[in-house]
Design an enzyme around this catalytic site. Sequence first.
Site, PDB file in Angstrom:
ATOM      1  N   TRP A 104       0.828  -1.206   0.000  1.00 35.76           N
ATOM      2  CA  TRP A 104       0.000   0.000   0.000  1.00 35.76           C
ATOM      3  C   TRP A 104       0.858   1.251   0.000  1.00 35.76           C
ATOM      4  CZ3 TRP A 104      -4.113  -1.541  -1.963  1.00 35.76           C
ATOM      5  CH2 TRP A 104      -4.755  -2.698  -1.546  1.00 35.76           C
TER       6      TRP A 104
ATOM      7  N   ASP B 237      -1.990   6.780   6.014  1.00 37.97           N
ATOM      8  CA  ASP B 237      -3.032   5.848   5.574  1.00 37.97           C
ATOM      9  C   ASP B 237      -3.333   4.947   6.768  1.00 37.97           C
ATOM     10  OD1 ASP B 237      -4.511   3.744   4.547  1.00 37.97           O
ATOM     11  OD2 ASP B 237      -3.101   3.242   2.931  1.00 37.97           O
TER      12      ASP B 237
ATOM     13  N   LYS C 297     -12.363  -1.890   6.415  1.00 35.66           N
ATOM     14  CA  LYS C 297     -11.618  -2.739   7.343  1.00 35.66           C
ATOM     15  C   LYS C 297     -12.161  -2.590   8.762  1.00 35.66           C
ATOM     16  CE  LYS C 297      -8.527  -3.278   3.910  1.00 35.66           C
ATOM     17  NZ  LYS C 297      -7.797  -2.455   2.953  1.00 35.66           N
TER      18      LYS C 297
HETATM   19  C1  LIG Z   1      -7.098  -2.123   1.928  1.00 31.39           C
HETATM   20  C2  LIG Z   1      -6.109  -1.039   2.018  1.00 31.39           C
HETATM   21  C3  LIG Z   1      -6.002  -0.058   1.021  1.00 31.39           C
HETATM   22  C4  LIG Z   1      -6.826  -0.083  -0.258  1.00 31.39           C
HETATM   23  O1  LIG Z   1      -8.125   0.302   0.004  1.00 31.39           O
HETATM   24  P1  LIG Z   1      -9.177   0.496  -1.189  1.00 31.39           P
HETATM   25  O2  LIG Z   1     -10.320   1.150  -0.473  1.00 31.39           O
HETATM   26  O3  LIG Z   1      -9.502  -0.855  -1.718  1.00 31.39           O
HETATM   27  O4  LIG Z   1      -8.592   1.372  -2.223  1.00 31.39           O
HETATM   28  C5  LIG Z   1      -5.086   0.954   1.201  1.00 31.39           C
HETATM   29  N1  LIG Z   1      -4.312   1.004   2.291  1.00 31.39           N
HETATM   30  C6  LIG Z   1      -4.372   0.075   3.269  1.00 31.39           C
HETATM   31  C7  LIG Z   1      -3.482   0.182   4.462  1.00 31.39           C
HETATM   32  C8  LIG Z   1      -5.274  -0.979   3.162  1.00 31.39           C
HETATM   33  O5  LIG Z   1      -5.346  -1.900   4.126  1.00 31.39           O
END
Ligand SMILES: *Cc1c(COP(=O)(O)O)cnc(C)c1O
Length: 360
Positions: free
Chosen positions: A103, A172, A196
Amino acid sequence: MPERIYNFSPGPATLPYEVLGQAAKDIVNFNDRGIGLIEMSHRSKDFIAVTDEAEALLRELLAIPANYKVLFLQGGASTQFAMVPMNLLAPGQTATYLNTGVWAKKAIKEAKLFGKVEVAYTSEETVFNHVPKESDYTVNPESQYLYLVSNNTIYGTQFHDFPATDTMLVSDMSSDILSRPVDVNRFGLIFAGAQKNMGPAGVTVVIVRDDLLDRAPATVPTMFRYKTHADAGSMFNTPPCFSIYCVGLVLKWLKKLGGVSAIEKINNDKAALLYDAIDATDFYRGHARKDSRSPMNIAFNLPTPELEAQFVKEAAAAGLDGLKGHRSVGGCRASIYNAFPREGVEKLVAFMKDFERKNS
Ligand SMILES: *Cc1c(COP(=O)(O)O)cnc(C)c1O
């Protein structure tokens, strides 16, 4: 209805059962208004109240200061990989990134489209099994921000502390937002996809300090400017109504439970159960270095890929679903976000002991 399984999926991930029940009712008939939630105008009084409440709860639970905006956006966390540098980096300016996994890498790739990127640290050589300590890297003082992924979903690593640098932090937090208290003041911007730890897929929460809203170069299109959404209260265009509503329900559930400090204790306790089981034997090996272990995602290996496949299959048959690791690491991964019940972790630990006894 079949018995509810334990869903260890990394995302979309398990949600509180009471939230699902409430959402199912409101989809058909919201608040006894004779209209379903997902057919209501996003500009109706009822729906604006839904959004306002979700924002107020998020502000309360994360103690978000008044000089930060809370935005509900679409496009997933992945769109933020581009929106962050689009809005915060003028051409020629520099940003520093920590490469702690897939990511982070994807975010680095996007940032390079908009400015100079310095990757101050990478843990790629060790399959991203750790996050750096602050003494492991330096941040260019010219840097507009330092970008880090607080919890690396795929490898099961987490920054337990955030860097104390003077450089503005951008993070993030897709896979650990609301799992522990954070000092929002230390960040210029935080974003997280909901699927998540916060709700269903379809909405991304952005928490952005208001002085950053005017930084975007004039060439950034309207929909990609944070200011557009901040000025319109996330209603510049039709927002992801159902997802925002579900996030509100999850936040209510979390508040009732005692908020982020309370859930942090529960999360640490659940994770300790599983890490203790891994550490108790050589049959299971944790992927993450101990100093970087995540309480949210626990990646581990068995002695052979064949045993791992058999483990995942037999676990699923026993009602323990979604334990296959990410293809880039292999092995197994248990994602045990806020809403994942302790009982499911206990069941997994018992299953692991039994599986080892039969197969070692
Ligand atoms: C799942 C995830 C993403 C991607 O998320 P999307 O909503 O599918 O674009 C980005 N960063 C982290 C840390 C993730 O766990």
